[in-house]
Structures are given as C-alpha cells and as structure tokens.
Design a protein around this motif. Structure first.
Motif, PDB file in Angstrom:
ATOM      1  N   ASP A 115       2.833  -6.514  -8.678  1.00  0.00           N
ATOM      2  CA  ASP A 115       2.971  -5.983  -7.314  1.00  0.00           C
ATOM      3  C   ASP A 115       1.689  -5.283  -6.871  1.00  0.00           C
ATOM      4  O   ASP A 115       1.223  -5.456  -5.745  1.00  0.00           O
ATOM      5  N   GLU A 116       1.113  -4.493  -7.771  1.00  0.00           N
ATOM      6  CA  GLU A 116      -0.128  -3.796  -7.443  1.00  0.00           C
ATOM      7  C   GLU A 116      -1.276  -4.788  -7.247  1.00  0.00           C
ATOM      8  O   GLU A 116      -2.133  -4.598  -6.377  1.00  0.00           O
ATOM      9  N   ILE A 144      -1.212  -6.044  -3.751  1.00  0.00           N
ATOM     10  CA  ILE A 144      -1.598  -4.986  -2.806  1.00  0.00           C
ATOM     11  C   ILE A 144      -3.108  -4.784  -2.812  1.00  0.00           C
ATOM     12  O   ILE A 144      -3.739  -4.685  -1.750  1.00  0.00           O
ATOM     13  N   ASP A 182      -4.914  -7.334  -0.878  1.00  0.00           N
ATOM     14  CA  ASP A 182      -4.793  -7.138   0.567  1.00  0.00           C
ATOM     15  C   ASP A 182      -5.729  -6.036   1.064  1.00  0.00           C
ATOM     16  O   ASP A 182      -6.238  -6.108   2.177  1.00  0.00           O
ATOM     17  N   ILE A 183      -5.951  -5.025   0.237  1.00  0.00           N
ATOM     18  CA  ILE A 183      -6.767  -3.884   0.652  1.00  0.00           C
ATOM     19  C   ILE A 183      -8.260  -4.179   0.550  1.00  0.00           C
ATOM     20  O   ILE A 183      -9.033  -3.848   1.453  1.00  0.00           O
TER      21      ILE A 183
END
Length: 128
Positions: free
Chosen positions: A64-65, A68, A71-72
């Motif tokens: 999950d990280e 993320i 995306d960042i």
C-alpha cells in the motif's frame, strides 16, 4: 542523496554486507544473507532509455505504501527487475528529500528483518 551518501547509510545498518551477485555494476546490500536494497546506475548499471546516468535504488516496501510513494514522487517507480508490488525503485536525481529516502531505507531493512527468525531479529535489532 548521492551514491556515496546512500552507500554509507545502507552499510551502517546492523549486520549489513555488500555483495555483487549480479556483476560489478550492481551493489547489493544484505542483512543476514537477505537482500534489502540494490544500487546501480539506471537499469542494472546501464543507465536508462533516455541516457540518464542517475543512480537507482531498489527498496522493499509495504504494497500500500509503495503505491502511495509512486503517486507522491515521480522519482519512485515500480521496482525494476523486482516484484513490483513489494519493491520500489528510487531514482536518486535530487527530487526526493534525503530524510524521505532514509525513511524508505529504514522501512526496507525492517521489513526484511521482520521476516527472519526471532533469534536473528533479536541479534540485529539490539544494534538499532
């Protein structure tokens, strides 16, 4: 973060050794014979398709990280030559803050150590 800073930070993790199972151009960092990071110029030491010569670091990551972070940060991509759900490639082009890279390295190390026997974990975590 540059190559020398990354290499030093990785090698300062407890029980970490440097290995070259994929050739002299790919630095592999292991804790108790388990890989937690690689470091190479671009794709396996050859740069990328556009001729860039930035260092690429593969780090294990929570799935999950991992998504993320991709995306960042444009400099975080799915792990090159790795399980793309569990590994990210971090392009060391200066676009990601040093503290964030250090946090990702720490997480990779902890994930790998967390899959070891309790005895091995204890022997390593005593040094953190």
């Amino acid at each position: 973060m540059d190559f020398e800073t990354a290499k030093t930070y990785l090698l300062n993790k407890p029980a970490t050794v440097l290995d070259f199972p994929f050739g002299a151009d790919v630095y592999v960092f292991k804790v108790k014979k388990k890989m937690f990071a690689t470091l190479a110029i671009g794709k396996m030491g050859k740069g990328d398709n556009e001729g860039n010569r930035d260092w690429w670091m593969n780090l294990k990551c929570d799935p999950d990280e991992a998504a993320i972070l991709r995306d960042i940060f444009p400099g975080v991509i799915p792990g090159y030559h790795m399980n793309k759900a569990l590994w990210n490639t971090i392009i060391l082009d200066g676009s990601i803050p040093r503290g964030e890279i250090e946090r990702m390295i720490d997480n990779s190390f902890k994930l790998v150590v967390g899959n070891m026997t309790k005895k091995m974990q204890t022997s390593i975590l005593l040094h953190l």
